[in-house]
Structures are given as structure tokens and as C-alpha cells.
Design an enzyme around this catalytic site. Structure first.
Site, mmCIF file in Angstrom:
data_model
loop_
_atom_site.group_PDB
_atom_site.id
_atom_site.type_symbol
_atom_site.label_atom_id
_atom_site.label_comp_id
_atom_site.label_asym_id
_atom_site.label_seq_id
_atom_site.Cartn_x
_atom_site.Cartn_y
_atom_site.Cartn_z
ATOM 1 N N ASP A 386 7.280 3.151 2.979
ATOM 2 C CA ASP A 386 8.169 3.683 1.930
ATOM 3 C C ASP A 386 8.711 5.077 2.253
ATOM 4 O OD1 ASP A 386 7.565 1.408 0.551
ATOM 5 O OD2 ASP A 386 6.117 2.365 -0.798
HETATM 6 P P1 NAP Z 1 3.250 2.367 2.383
HETATM 7 O O1 NAP Z 1 4.682 2.433 2.004
HETATM 8 O O2 NAP Z 1 2.274 1.931 1.373
HETATM 9 O O3 NAP Z 1 3.179 1.427 3.686
HETATM 10 C C1 NAP Z 1 2.049 1.298 4.434
HETATM 11 C C2 NAP Z 1 2.316 0.272 5.514
HETATM 12 O O4 NAP Z 1 1.180 0.290 6.368
HETATM 13 C C3 NAP Z 1 2.467 -1.142 4.999
HETATM 14 O O5 NAP Z 1 3.830 -1.533 4.969
HETATM 15 C C4 NAP Z 1 1.625 -2.000 5.971
HETATM 16 O O6 NAP Z 1 2.464 -2.937 6.642
HETATM 17 C C5 NAP Z 1 1.077 -0.975 6.951
HETATM 18 N N1 NAP Z 1 -0.340 -1.192 7.266
HETATM 19 C C6 NAP Z 1 -1.342 -1.494 6.427
HETATM 20 N N2 NAP Z 1 -2.497 -1.617 7.094
HETATM 21 C C7 NAP Z 1 -2.212 -1.378 8.394
HETATM 22 C C8 NAP Z 1 -2.988 -1.358 9.585
HETATM 23 N N3 NAP Z 1 -4.310 -1.608 9.579
HETATM 24 N N4 NAP Z 1 -2.371 -1.066 10.748
HETATM 25 C C9 NAP Z 1 -1.032 -0.820 10.771
HETATM 26 N N5 NAP Z 1 -0.253 -0.833 9.683
HETATM 27 C C10 NAP Z 1 -0.846 -1.107 8.495
HETATM 28 O O7 NAP Z 1 2.714 3.776 2.928
HETATM 29 P P2 NAP Z 1 3.429 5.197 3.026
HETATM 30 O O8 NAP Z 1 4.686 5.109 3.809
HETATM 31 O O9 NAP Z 1 2.344 6.133 3.460
HETATM 32 O O10 NAP Z 1 3.868 5.528 1.550
HETATM 33 C C11 NAP Z 1 2.955 5.834 0.532
HETATM 34 C C12 NAP Z 1 3.342 5.107 -0.738
HETATM 35 O O11 NAP Z 1 2.282 5.279 -1.693
HETATM 36 C C13 NAP Z 1 4.602 5.669 -1.383
HETATM 37 O O12 NAP Z 1 5.341 4.631 -1.982
HETATM 38 C C14 NAP Z 1 4.046 6.603 -2.452
HETATM 39 O O13 NAP Z 1 4.941 6.774 -3.516
HETATM 40 C C15 NAP Z 1 2.797 5.855 -2.880
HETATM 41 N N6 NAP Z 1 1.787 6.735 -3.509
HETATM 42 C C16 NAP Z 1 1.309 7.806 -2.847
HETATM 43 C C17 NAP Z 1 0.401 8.652 -3.452
HETATM 44 C C18 NAP Z 1 -0.095 9.891 -2.753
HETATM 45 O O14 NAP Z 1 -0.629 10.763 -3.430
HETATM 46 N N7 NAP Z 1 0.012 10.003 -1.438
HETATM 47 C C19 NAP Z 1 -0.092 8.349 -4.715
HETATM 48 C C20 NAP Z 1 0.360 7.189 -5.359
HETATM 49 C C21 NAP Z 1 1.299 6.406 -4.742
HETATM 50 P P3 NAP Z 1 1.845 -4.283 7.263
HETATM 51 O O15 NAP Z 1 1.204 -5.006 6.144
HETATM 52 O O16 NAP Z 1 3.024 -5.007 7.836
HETATM 53 O O17 NAP Z 1 0.866 -3.851 8.299
#
Ligand code: NAP
Length: 462
Positions: A386
Site C-alpha cells: 500500500d
Molecule cells: P501492506 O500494504 O499490508 O502489504 C504487505 C505485503 O507484504 C502484502 O501485499 C504481501 O503480499 C506481502 N507479504 C506478506 N508476507 C510476506 C512474506 N513473508 N514475504 C514477502 N512478502 C510478504 O504493507 P505496507 O506497504 O507496509 O503498508 C502498511 C499498511 O498497513 C498500510 O495500508 C497502512 O495504512 C496500514 N496500517 C499501518 C499501521 C502502522 O502503524 N504502521 C497501522 C494500521 C494500519 P503477498 O501476499 O503477495 O506476499
């Protein structure tokens, strides 16, 4: 006697200064360790100072309390990194319970002779304390998946919630005007206890970190109110620091996810997870092997690594460190681009990369790194999704439209390590993967980065 009072004042003064310094130091990775030590020392001094308080009648009970706290606290301090949000929620629940109990005992000790200001503060202490107690327990339960993670919404929910809160405030007003109405006090605790549960029901499990930092703020404010009741400047200052920093953090997180604050609290937060990933049609992507990725990386001058939730899940940070070392040794300039909400809790990526001893000056925030992507040869995304989705800039119909992202699509080559085409937290497709300059590196983050490192060191294999 005079000595002990002066001693208490001095220890409280130093503790206050240490709390302020702790927050200041915690805001940068280079000084974060001092921040933790300053906070711990401040809390230890606050406890020592309190032990000299003249009003203590029985030290036995105090030490039993300390021992019990240590028995619960030590294992809580040892939970896995990924469980830190729910651990934090539990701490808030304990703090809030304590504030509510102190408020209750103060009320029954003082009633009916409670001046209006004191009663108003007491009511605020008890309302905030009780709702934070049940709210935090609910948040911890959802994060630990003991409770269902999905948001539960029903028609008129906001109205019902508001009615509960209004009722508690109305009771507080009656008690301020008539503190002798002692029988109303239990309702002043009970209604916010129910309200705390209702407040968290409509919020999705994965959105809890934002809500937890808001509950942190409530716990801080209730502690500040307790400071007024107990006439403790230390509690007022520590509570105000806690209250304001928790509030600022929730605002930062909401902004970074492009959600308004009202949407966080009243919008059935977390429902966007149900949005379908993609349109269902198969679009072609280009993929590459570890060997090809290693060749591209070693030919690059400037590489920016963007870590995300997948790196945390795979615990790939130590392999990422090896990759950093290997590329740096070859003269490649490697830096990290950290999005404020990458992963699942604030500072998630910083903590993991610091654990792997990546130099702090190589970690750049989104605002610092974004201008450099057009001059970057390779943006290597490791388990992030994301936070790199260009739809946030271009597609007004996207649920993440308006969320600031890392502009990785401006780099000459984009490489994405993830297991498949799975969506991220927001549950939406990422057009980045279909761009001409993007190469997908399919595999587990730890395994794939390990393979690239092996290729770079001439080990071969896959
Ligand atoms: P993300 O959008 O959740 O994407 C993570 C990606 O990691 C997934 O698409 C997945 O794809 C891949 N993945 C999962 N396990 C894996 C593994 N073992 N090896 C390789 N890839 C793996 O993560 P992000 O880009 O870090 O974004 C964070 C999201 O969380 C945002 O939408 C944010 O708004 C939300 N959020 C963050 C917080 C905070 O405080 N940081 C709090 C609440 C919400 P595959 O399944 O294809 O592997």
C-alpha cells in the site's frame, strides 16, 4: 519531615525533566535508546519519591503491589515484536483501571464535601479511566484475535454511542451540582465501561494501532485528572505528556492513512479491507530471478530499499542487513525509504532495521527520500504494498486516494519482493506491478533476499 518533602519535590522535578527528555529523544532513531533509559529512570525516580510520601501507612501493601506488578510486567516486556500493539493496549487497560480505582476511592473518601471543580475533575478521571479500561481490553482482544477482528456495525450505532456518552456526562453534571448523590456514582463508572466496549466494536482489528494510540491519549488525560485530585504535579505533567503525545500520534497515523479523525472514530474503520483485490482479469507482470536481481543491483549506483509489513512477517531484517553490507561493499549507495505507516505499528520498520544494526543515517523518512526517486537506479521493495501504490496519487476512486506514498514508480527500475500478487492491508490492487520498469521477485522476503545475497557473493543457487 521537611527533608522528605524536599527530597520528594526534587525527585519529582528530575523525573518530570526525564519524561520530557525521553519523548524528545524517542523521536529520533539515533537517540531513541537514551529516550528509553530516560523514561525508565524517570519512572524509577517517581516511584522512589512516592515511597517517601508521609501519608503511606503500610509499606507491606505497597511492596506486595510492587511485586505483583513486576510479576505481571516482566513477562509482558518479553512479548514478540509483532505483539507489541496488544501489549501496549494491555498496559493502557491496567493504567486506566488503576486511575478508575483511585478516583472511586477518592470519591467515597471525600463525598459529600467535594467542591465543584474537584468533582468535575474526579468525574472526568473516572469516565476516561473506565472507557479506556474496557476499550483497551477490547483492542488487545481484537489484535490477539481472541475477539473477532472484523468491524461490527449496525444502524444507528453512532447515535447509541453518543447517547451513552451523553448519559455519563449528564450524570457527571448532576454529581458536580449535588455531590451528595452518592448512589449515582456507580453508574458513572458502569456507563463508560459499556461505552468503551461499544466504541471499539465498529473498528477493524488491523486498524487498532491508531485507536490504541488514541486510547493512550485518554489514559494520559485521565492520569492528568488524577493528578489534580491527588494534588500531584508529577502526575499532571506526565499525564498531559502522555495525553498529548498519544493524540498527536493518532493524528499523524490518520493523516498518513488519509483518514479523517472522525472517520477513525465513527466511520466503521477497517471496512475497506473487504474491497476486492483487482478486477479479476489476469494482467501480465514481468518477473525475475534472484540472479537477475543481483546483477541489476550490483550494476546500480543508487538503490533505495522500501521495507513493509512483509519484511516484518518474514523477519527478513537481518538478511536485508547482509544485502546492505554486500551492496555497500561494492560501492553502491544504499538507503532506506521509510513510510510513516509501513508495517502495522508506528516505527515498526525503524525498530526492525535498528535491531539489524542498519546505520540510522541510512533510514530516511518519506519526505526526505521522495525527491530522490527520479535519480534512483533501483527501488527495491521488500514486502511493502500500500505505501508504494501510485493509485493513491492518480485514482480518485481508490480507497487510499490522497494517502501520501513513497514515489517508487519514479525510479528507473522497480523490483518488488513478495510471495505472489496478494493485496496489502487496504485490500486493493497495486498498478505499480504492471508498469514497464517493474520486475516482480516472487518469494518469501527472507528467502529471496538471502538468495540475492548469495548471488552477490558468488555463491550461485536459488
Ligand atoms: P501492506 O500494504 O499490508 O502489504 C504487505 C505485503 O507484504 C502484502 O501485499 C504481501 O503480499 C506481502 N507479504 C506478506 N508476507 C510476506 C512474506 N513473508 N514475504 C514477502 N512478502 C510478504 O504493507 P505496507 O506497504 O507496509 O503498508 C502498511 C499498511 O498497513 C498500510 O495500508 C497502512 O495504512 C496500514 N496500517 C499501518 C499501521 C502502522 O502503524 N504502521 C497501522 C494500521 C494500519 P503477498 O501476499 O503477495 O506476499
Amino acid at each position: 519531615m521537611i527533608f522528605s518533602e524536599t527530597f520528594i519535590e526534587i525527585t519529582y522535578f528530575i523525573a518530570t525533566a526525564l519524561f520530557i527528555l525521553s519523548l524528545k529523544w524517542l523521536s529520533s532513531p539515533t537517540t531513541a535508546r537514551y529516550g528509553v533509559w530516560a523514561g525508565e529512570l524517570g519512572m524509577a525516580l517517581a516511584i522512589v519519591g512516592t515511597l517517601f510520601y508521609r501519608g503511606i501507612v503500610d509499606y507491606k501493601l505497597v511492596f506486595i503491589g510492587l511485586a505483583l506488578g513486576a510479576i505481571i510486567g516482566v513477562p509482558l516486556g518479553k512479548v514478540a515484536m509483532t505483539a507489541v500493539p496488544q501489549r501496549t493496549a494491555l498496559s493502557h487497560a491496567f493504567g486506566a483501571l488503576c486511575v478508575t480505582l483511585v478516583g472511586t476511592s477518592e470519591f467515597y473518601l471525600r463525598a459529600p464535601n467535594i467542591p465543584p471543580f474537584m468533582m468535575a475533575v474526579l468525574a472526568m478521571e473516572v469516565i476516561l479511566g473506565s472507557l479506556t479500561f474496557t476499550g483497551s481490553l477490547m483492542a488487545a482482544g481484537k489484535l490477539q484475535e481472541i475477539l473477532p477482528q472484523r468491524p461490527i456495525v449496525y444502524k444507528g450505532q453512532n447515535f447509541v454511542n453518543l447517547a451513552f456518552l451523553s448519559l455519563a456526562v449528564a450524570l457527571a453534571v448532576i454529581l458536580v451540582l449535588h455531590p451528595d448523590q452518592v448512589k449515582l456514582f456507580p453508574a458513572l463508572i458502569f456507563i463508560p465501561l459499556v461505552f468503551g466496549v461499544m466504541l471499539i466494536i465498529p473498528i477493524g482489528g488491523a486498524d487498532m494501532p491508531t485507536v490504541i494510540s488514541l486510547l493512550n491519549s485518554y489514559a494520559g488525560l485521565s492520569a492528568a485528572a488524577m493528578g489534580f485530585v491527588l494534588n500531584s504535579k508529577l502526575l499532571i505533567i506526565a499525564g498531559a505528556l502522555d495525553g498529548s503525545s498519544g493524540f498527536i500520534l493518532s493524528v499523524i497515523m490518520s493523516k498518513a492513512m488519509n483518514r479523517s479523525f472522525t472517520n477513525v472514530l465513527f466511520g466503521g474503520f477497517g471496512q475497506i479491507q473487504t474491497v476486492a483485490a483487482g478486477t479479476g482479469e489476469e494482467k501480465p507482470v514481468k518477473s525475475a530471478t534472484a540472479e537477475e536481481a543481483a546483477a541489476i543491483l550490483s550494476a546500480a549506483n543508487k538503490v533505495v530499499i522500501v521495507p513493509g509489513y512483509g519484511m516484518a512477517v518474514a523477519q527478513a531484517q537481518h538478511k536485508v542487513r547482509e544485502l546492505f553490507d554486500s551492496l555497500t561493499k561494492r560501492g553502491v549507495d544504499v538507503r532506506f525509504g521509510i513510510h510513516p505507516v509501513a508495517g502495522r505499528m508506528p516505527g515498526h520498520m525503524n525498530v526492525l532495521l535498528a535491531e539489524a544494526d542498519i546505520p540510522y543515517d541510512k533510514l530516511l523518512s518519506m519526505d526526505e527520500i521522495n525527491g530522490d526517486f527520479p535519480q534512483t537506479d533501483v527501488a527495491l521493495i521488500i514486502g511493502a504494498n500500500d505505501v508504494t501504490n501510485p493509485a493513491a496519487r492518480t485514482d480518485a476512486s481508490s480507497p487510499i486516494y490522497g494517502m501520501p506514498i513513497l514515489d517508487v514508480d519514479k525510479a528507473r527500475t522497480v523490483m518488488v519482493i513478495k510471495r505472489g500478487m496478494g493485496a496489502g492491508f487496504a485490500g486493493i490492487e497495486n498498478p505499480l506491478y504492471f508498469l514497464g520498469q517493474t520486475l516482480m521477485l516472487f518469494g518469501d522476503a527472507k528467502g529471496f533476499v538471502g538468495n540475492i545475497v548469495r548471488e552477490l557473493s558468488g555463491g550461485g543457487g536459488h
